[in-house]
Design a protein around this motif. Structure first.
Motif, short mmCIF file in Angstrom:
data_model
loop_
_atom_site.label_atom_id
_atom_site.label_comp_id
_atom_site.label_asym_id
_atom_site.label_seq_id
_atom_site.Cartn_x
_atom_site.Cartn_y
_atom_site.Cartn_z
N PHE A 178 0.85 -1.20 0.00
CA PHE A 178 0.00 0.00 0.00
C PHE A 178 0.88 1.25 0.00
CE2 PHE A 178 -3.28 2.67 2.46
CZ PHE A 178 -4.03 2.94 1.34
N TYR B 118 2.07 2.07 -3.47
CA TYR B 118 0.94 2.61 -4.24
C TYR B 118 0.68 4.07 -3.85
CZ TYR B 118 -3.96 3.16 -5.75
OH TYR B 118 -5.12 3.61 -6.30
N MET B 119 0.71 4.34 -2.56
CA MET B 119 0.46 5.72 -2.10
C MET B 119 1.57 6.66 -2.54
SD MET B 119 -1.34 5.52 1.65
CE MET B 119 -0.12 4.54 2.46
N ILE C 110 0.86 10.73 -2.38
CA ILE C 110 0.30 10.99 -1.05
C ILE C 110 1.44 11.40 -0.10
CG2 ILE C 110 -1.02 10.00 0.88
CD1 ILE C 110 -2.60 10.12 -1.78
N LYS D 165 -15.19 -2.36 3.31
CA LYS D 165 -15.89 -2.07 2.05
C LYS D 165 -17.31 -2.60 2.13
CE LYS D 165 -12.21 -1.93 -1.27
NZ LYS D 165 -12.13 -0.52 -1.69
N ILE E 34 -19.71 1.04 -4.25
CA ILE E 34 -18.58 0.54 -3.43
C ILE E 34 -18.19 1.65 -2.46
CG2 ILE E 34 -16.22 -0.35 -3.41
CD1 ILE E 34 -16.61 -1.41 -6.22
N THR F 298 -15.93 2.57 0.63
CA THR F 298 -14.77 2.19 1.43
C THR F 298 -14.72 3.15 2.61
OG1 THR F 298 -13.63 1.55 -0.61
CG2 THR F 298 -12.29 1.72 1.39
N ARG G 280 -10.85 8.45 6.63
CA ARG G 280 -11.58 8.97 5.46
C ARG G 280 -12.45 7.89 4.85
NH1 ARG G 280 -6.63 12.23 2.71
NH2 ARG G 280 -6.47 13.75 4.36
N TYR H 61 -14.54 6.74 1.06
CA TYR H 61 -14.59 7.00 -0.38
C TYR H 61 -15.75 6.21 -0.98
CZ TYR H 61 -13.16 7.81 -5.15
OH TYR H 61 -13.14 8.22 -6.46
N LEU I 46 -17.83 5.16 -4.39
CA LEU I 46 -17.75 5.04 -5.84
C LEU I 46 -19.03 4.37 -6.33
CD1 LEU I 46 -15.75 5.46 -8.20
CD2 LEU I 46 -15.09 3.08 -7.93
N GLY J 80 -10.49 13.06 -1.34
CA GLY J 80 -10.00 12.50 -0.08
C GLY J 80 -8.92 11.45 -0.27
N TRP K 256 -7.74 -0.59 -11.09
CA TRP K 256 -7.85 -1.63 -10.05
C TRP K 256 -8.64 -2.81 -10.60
CZ3 TRP K 256 -12.98 -2.41 -9.35
CH2 TRP K 256 -13.85 -1.31 -9.43
N HIS L 11 -11.04 -6.15 -9.01
CA HIS L 11 -11.66 -6.90 -7.91
C HIS L 11 -12.00 -8.30 -8.39
CE1 HIS L 11 -12.45 -4.58 -4.31
NE2 HIS L 11 -12.94 -3.56 -4.97
N LEU M 295 -4.65 -2.79 -6.64
CA LEU M 295 -4.64 -1.35 -6.97
C LEU M 295 -3.34 -1.05 -7.71
CD1 LEU M 295 -5.70 -0.15 -3.41
CD2 LEU M 295 -7.08 0.24 -5.46
#
Ligand code: VLP
Length: 134
Positions: free
Chosen positions: A17, A20-21, A26, A41, A52, A54, A59, A61, A63, A77, A107, A109, A120
Motif C-alpha cells: 500500500f 501505491y500511495m 500521497i 468495504k 462501493i 470504502t 476517510r 470513499y 464510488l 480525499g 484496479w 476486484h 490497486l
C-alpha cells in the motif's frame, strides 16, 4: 449469472500500500495514518450498477458506476486527482481503468474462495488487498 460482490468486507492484508500511495503522491504524514487503517468495504451490486463504499476511521470513499459506462472520478480525499474511469467485466473479474495524469492507473476486484481481492495499480506500483466477510 455474474459473480456477486455484494456484502460487507473487512481488510485483512494490504501488500505494498505504501508503494501505491507514494506513486499517487500521497504525502508522508497522510501515508503514516493511512497505512495503519483497516478499511471496510460495503458493496452493493444490482445488475450492472455498483456501489462501493470504502470506509475507515480517517476517510471514506464512495464510488458508484455502471459497467461499461465511462464516468468522471474525482478521487476526493484520496489523491484528489480527476480521471476518466470505466469498469468492465473480464471473465469474473471487475476491472477499472482510470485514465488521467497517472499512467497505468486502475484496479481489479475478484473473489477467491470466501475472500474479496483487490489489486490497486498506479505507474509501476501494485498494491494487493484481501478482505474477509464481516
Ligand atoms: C490514498 C490512497 C486513505 C490514501 C489516503 C487516504 C478510503 C475499489 C476502489 C473503489 C479504492 C480504495 C482506494 C484507496 C486509495 C488510498 C483512506 C483509505 C480509505 O477502492 O474498491 O474506489 O480505490
Amino acid at each position: 449469472m455474474p459473480v456477486d460482490f455484494s456484502g460487507t468486507w473487512n481488510l485483512i492484508s494490504n501488500d505494498n500500500f505504501e508503494g501505491y500511495m507514494v506513486a499517487l503522491g500521497i504525502d508522508f504524514a497522510t501515508r503514516k495514518i493511512a497505512k495503519m487503517l483497516k478499511p471496510q468495504k460495503v458493496i452493493k451490486q444490482d445488475g450492472d450498477s455498483f456501489y462501493i463504499h470504502t470506509t475507515s476511521t480517517f476517510r471514506d470513499y464512495l464510488l458508484q458506476f455502471k459497467i461499461g459506462e465511462e464516468f468522471e472520478e474525482d478521487n476526493k480525499g484520496l489523491d484528489n486527482r480527476k480521471c476518466k474511469s470505466i469498469v468492465t467485466w473480464e471473465n469474473d473479474k471487475l476491472v477499472c481503468v482510470q485514465t488521467g495524469e497517472k499512467k497505468n492507473r486502475g484496479w481489479t476486484h475478484w473473489l477467491e474462495g470466501d475472500d474479496l481481492h483487490l489489486e490497486l495499480r498506479c505507474e509501476n506500483q501494485v498494491c494487493k488487498q484481501v478482505f474477509k466477510r464481516a
